[in-house]
Write a protein that holds these residues in place. Structure first.
Motif: not given
Length: 427
Positions: A56, A110, A114, A353, A356-357
């Motif tokens: 991500w 990912a 994106s 992202a 999520r990371t």
């Protein structure tokens, strides 16, 4: 005016159909992927988490150049190619047996996700007028949740069997979902590439747009709500009342159903930058209240009271989520130059992202280790971000004179038009 949960026939409904098909695959993937890689492939949870964090992080960097590609080559063709590529990447999971190929595959996943999100948003911007855009995005979000619920049901059947074949079927469903979604997008009219002229500015202008970067950062803070229901709340419940473990899934279902039913209504009053900023500010206040109620569930209370507090907190969270989503959609489009929608949406979407990371590690420490003080601190972050959005948006407006300043009057519901349609990303 009645609230329409289903977009009108034509371009908007086609976008919704593609969104539904793709999100069914997503629901199956999200439900099954972690257990597949840990139980079937034998990967350790630490390696799985590391791989997802790296993926991500890579995905957050890919959104801008792929969004720029959508601007320059046309969003429809770019979205179709990325949807097909995502399906192919998911299909590659069927033959992954070790960490190295998993890392490559999940980074590609990912990246394509994106880029697909940015291209879809650019497609919405090119096919749908500004007055209708936020309502459509709300409808697409509702459709997204419906698809995730259907996909999760498929995943639930797979998890009940626990067989390798079942997991592979779930991945196949995901891959086919993206492939079909991409083919549906081909039914949409082509959106011409953005014109290039000497006065257009640098190719990746968003990277030097400081006000938009700050808007994205503020929104990213609010997006830290994303890992709560999927990760933190189940762990929070398990640590305090293990026999209530089922409640984590019930709260996830509650969130999905509420968004399906009320996201369009929540977005109805958002028509420009002023109303969007107010919606985000209100979201910050409501998310603070949600965190405060979650904190109360740590007290020495009966099990039934703890369950009630968690339901109230989760309800407040989803209300805040819907307001924040509606406001952020309007802001992200209205502050983006019309000829650079793809790259700007790619940059804005990088917040997902990043959340999520960073979110799982940050929130695990903040909430599970710190407890009540951590919940209150997180609520303070949400409140500060919500209140900061208005001033930051006004700063961005001043730096870009004439950008979507007025609140348009709501238009009547559009008449059905010729068939076409698909798109959108998760907030």
């Amino acid at each position: 005016m009645p609230i329409r949960l289903v977009p009108p026939a034509g371009v908007q409904r086609t976008l919704a159909t593609a969104q539904l098909v793709g999100s069914i695959g997503d629901g199956a993937y999200y439900t099954c992927s972690a257990l597949y890689f840990t139980r079937v492939i034998g990967m350790s949870p630490t390696r799985l988490g590391l791989g997802l964090a790296v993926a991500w992080a890579v995905g957050s960097l890919a959104g801008v150049p792929l969004g720029h590609l959508a601007d320059r080559r046309g969003p429809r063709g770019t979205a179709v190619l990325l949807a097909l590529a995502t399906g192919a990447v998911v299909a590659s999971f069927l033959v992954v047996r070790s960490f190295a190929p998993f890392l490559v595959a999940v980074c590609l996943y990912a990246t394509t996700q994106s880029g697909l999100s940015a291209a879809r948003q650019a497609l919405v911007g090119g096919l749908v007028g500004r007055a209708e855009r936020t309502t459509l995005l709300a409808q697409l979000q509702a459709v997204l949740n419906a698809g995730l619920a259907l996909g999760a049901a498929v995943g639930g059947v797979v998890l009940s069997t626990g067989s390798r074949t079942g997991f592979l079927v779930a991945f196949a469903v995901t891959a086919v979902g993206f492939l079909v979604s991409g083919l549906i997008l081909l039914r949409l009219p082509e959106v011409p590439p953005a014109p290039v002229s000497p006065g257009t500015g640098p190719k990746l202008a968003v990277l030097s747009d400081r006000p938009y970067a700050v808007v994205t950062l503020v929104n990213t803070v609010l997006l830290l709500r994303m890992p709560l229901l999927s990760l933190i709340i189940p762990l929070w419940i398990a640590a305090r009342a293990e026999h209530l473990a089922w409640l984590g899934s019930a709260l996830f279902v509650l969130n999905t159903v509420v968004v399906m039913a009320f996201q369009v209504r929540a977005a109805r009053g958002v028509t420009g930058l002023r109303s969007a900023s107010r919606a985000v500010r209100d979201a910050g206040v409501i998310l603070l209240a949600s965190c405060a109620v979650f904190a109360l569930s740590a007290g020495d209370v009966p099990v039934w009271a703890m369950a009630g507090l968690l339901v109230v907190a989760a309800t407040l969270q989803v209300i805040g989520e819907m307001k924040q989503s509606a406001g952020s959609w309007q802001i992200s489009f209205d502050l983006a130059p019309a000829h650079q929608t793809g790259q700007y949406q790619g940059f804005f979407g990088s917040g997902v992202a990043v959340a999520r990371t960073v979110g799982p590690l940050l929130l695990t420490t903040l909430l599970l280790d710190w407890g009540v003080p951590g919940w209150l601190l997180l609520g303070g972050f949400f409140l500060a971000a919500g209140c900061a959005m208005g001033p930051v948006v006004r700063w961005a407006e001043r730096r870009r004179p004439g950008v979507a300043e007025s609140e348009p009057e709501p238009l009547p519901e559009p008449e059905p038009v010729s068939d076409s349609g698909e798109v959108v990303a998760r907030a």
